[in-house]
Design a protein around this motif. Sequence first.
Motif, short mmCIF file in Angstrom:
data_model
loop_
_atom_site.label_atom_id
_atom_site.label_comp_id
_atom_site.label_asym_id
_atom_site.label_seq_id
_atom_site.Cartn_x
_atom_site.Cartn_y
_atom_site.Cartn_z
N ASP A 64 62.57 93.08 46.08
CA ASP A 64 62.70 94.49 46.49
C ASP A 64 61.32 95.15 46.58
OD1 ASP A 64 65.42 94.14 46.42
OD2 ASP A 64 65.72 95.13 44.49
N ASP B 191 62.48 98.52 51.50
CA ASP B 191 62.98 99.19 52.71
C ASP B 191 62.10 100.40 53.02
OD1 ASP B 191 65.10 97.52 52.97
OD2 ASP B 191 66.56 98.85 52.01
N LEU C 209 74.99 105.05 46.20
CA LEU C 209 75.28 103.63 45.99
C LEU C 209 76.48 103.48 45.04
CD1 LEU C 209 71.64 102.26 45.65
CD2 LEU C 209 73.24 101.75 47.51
N ARG D 184 79.87 104.34 46.53
CA ARG D 184 80.51 103.29 47.35
C ARG D 184 81.28 102.32 46.46
NH1 ARG D 184 78.52 102.34 52.71
NH2 ARG D 184 78.81 100.10 52.49
N GLY E 261 83.52 97.29 56.35
CA GLY E 261 82.06 97.10 56.36
C GLY E 261 81.55 96.66 57.72
N GLY F 270 78.83 100.06 57.15
CA GLY F 270 77.92 99.01 56.64
C GLY F 270 78.58 98.21 55.53
N SER F 271 78.08 96.98 55.34
CA SER F 271 78.81 96.05 54.47
C SER F 271 78.31 96.03 53.02
CB SER F 271 78.71 94.64 55.04
OG SER F 271 77.35 94.29 55.12
N LYS F 272 77.17 96.66 52.74
CA LYS F 272 76.61 96.51 51.39
C LYS F 272 77.24 97.46 50.38
CE LYS F 272 72.38 94.51 52.97
NZ LYS F 272 71.09 94.84 53.54
N PHE F 273 77.21 97.03 49.11
CA PHE F 273 77.76 97.84 48.02
C PHE F 273 79.23 98.16 48.17
CE2 PHE F 273 74.82 98.96 44.65
CZ PHE F 273 73.76 98.17 45.07
N LYS G 299 81.40 95.63 47.10
CA LYS G 299 82.00 94.52 46.35
C LYS G 299 82.74 95.11 45.15
CE LYS G 299 82.56 90.14 45.52
NZ LYS G 299 83.68 89.59 46.26
#
Length: 465
Positions: free
Chosen positions: A173, A178, A229, A232, A258, A264-267, A269
């Motif tokens: 990271d 990012d 975050l 989500r 997602g 979007g697909s992140k976070f 789960k």
Amino acid sequence: MTKIKTISCIGAGYVGGPTMAVIALKNPHIRINVVDMNPEKIALWNSDNMDDLPVYEPGLSEIIQEVRGKNLFFSTDVDQAIRDAEMIFISVNTPTKSYGIGKGMAADLKYVELCARQIGKGATRDKIVVEKSTLPVRTASSIKKIFAAQQSNISFSVLSNPEFLAEGTAINDLLNADRVLIGGEETEAGQKAIQSLSAIYEAWLPKERIISTNIWSSELSKLTANAFLAQRISSINAISALCEKTGANVDEVAKAIGADSRIGSKFLKSSVGFGGSCFKKDILNLVYLCRHFGLQEAGDYWEQVIKINDYQKQRFAENIVTALFNTVSGKDIAFFGWAFKKDTNDTRESAAIEIADKLIEEQAVITVYDPKVKYARMIEDMNYLDTRSEEENEKALNFETDPYEAAKDSHAIAVITEWDEFKTYDWQKIYSSMKKPAFVFDGRNILDHEDLRKIGFIVRGIGKQ
Ligand code: NAD
Ligand code: UGA
């Protein structure tokens, strides 16, 4: 703009250690002192045995070996570090207040204030002071007031530079951030300070990824990023409860929603609930700030993210009790994982703690296997809850260094952390050694449930029937 040659960082924790290691690696011309008031921690950072480092992060020990003693130093001499540095990072802990006004909600800023006072007192020349810790919006103004009250002939520029690394992936990271966020004052000195800090990150990151804002936006963006975050995760976890009632599969729902690029697909789960030292404390802090400014509805909205997370942990524990024929009294339950997520030895706010507490309350006996967490840490986590005595915790919570031993003779396995190695185990062998019927409660949906059922396990995942 001053080209910085000396940096000090107060706080050698999960943020201070890895962040300074990467800055040192990418800026060999800068001498960096990382200081901490905890001498044991500093001794561990200086240990020759890389397994002793106080923070476990993939890739960290290699960097430490490369830069420690060259341009990265660890010590307990905070005053010296303050005197030596042109730029000082404050990376100390900012836990939830456990006393007084704002108890249980507001951030406890006593460590930050201590640093500010020590810097204000010890500085002998102009300094750039960087808020690396996560802080409530407008903290920089308090820090500036403390400096101004202590020294009138020295100029202090205060910057906000929140850290967005996640544990377990901290080095990656940091190396491939990012974005880097730098908030500063809109004065000439403030803008120059921003440029000096920006130059340090530009040693390895493209300039476009460095965002500069006013200082309040930067402080608030950090709390907001964590709140979004966590929101989500709570959103998908709320849906997981509905999936369990209706036959929908939460992983399929997450994949389907997602795929919409707007979502979007992140976070997404679904899990036993989020843990970690920051999500809960930062959202509580956000709620406190909203209410402090009279924004009750905004505060209530964010508080719900935490309520759903508590509900998810409770639901997981209750589902275990219900499935095991409504009693776990005297039953052995193996926990696979204690850390709050994979690839870290950090257990702060791990869902494991409350789930274990609830099951022990129901008189279950728990045996934990975690590849990175030590037994002493687990017992400390349980003691911190203050539900029962240390002896009682030690009796109810056991530990094995071998997962097969942890599972042996147990009635059920609860997968708490998503460690990759769990997927590689010989589950047939595990099944053979367990009491029957043998249960797996996959709190991370990481195992192949159909394969486990073929072996003979009764399997319960999250958000699926
Ligand atoms: P930590 O508890 O691991 O480390 C903080 C260190 O600061 C401790 O070792 C403590 O001894 C030291 N310290 C406290 N007061 C001191 C003082 N006055 N002088 C010298 N040393 C002092 O905390 P952390 O996880 O590194 O978090 C630090 C900050 O960064 C927090 O505000 C946190 O919210 C934020 N943050 C953490 C993460 C993370 O992944 N852990 C990520 C982003 C941001
Ligand atoms: C989080 C943020 O991701 C970082 O950007 C931030 O810098 C950091 O908090 C902080 O301020 O401390 P971290 O808590 O280390 O990082 O780890 P995450 O990957 O965010 O995971 C947090 C928790 O959420 C873990 O328990 C994880 O298992 C859980 N999680 C995560 C889920 O349950 N589902 C997901 O989809 C993602």
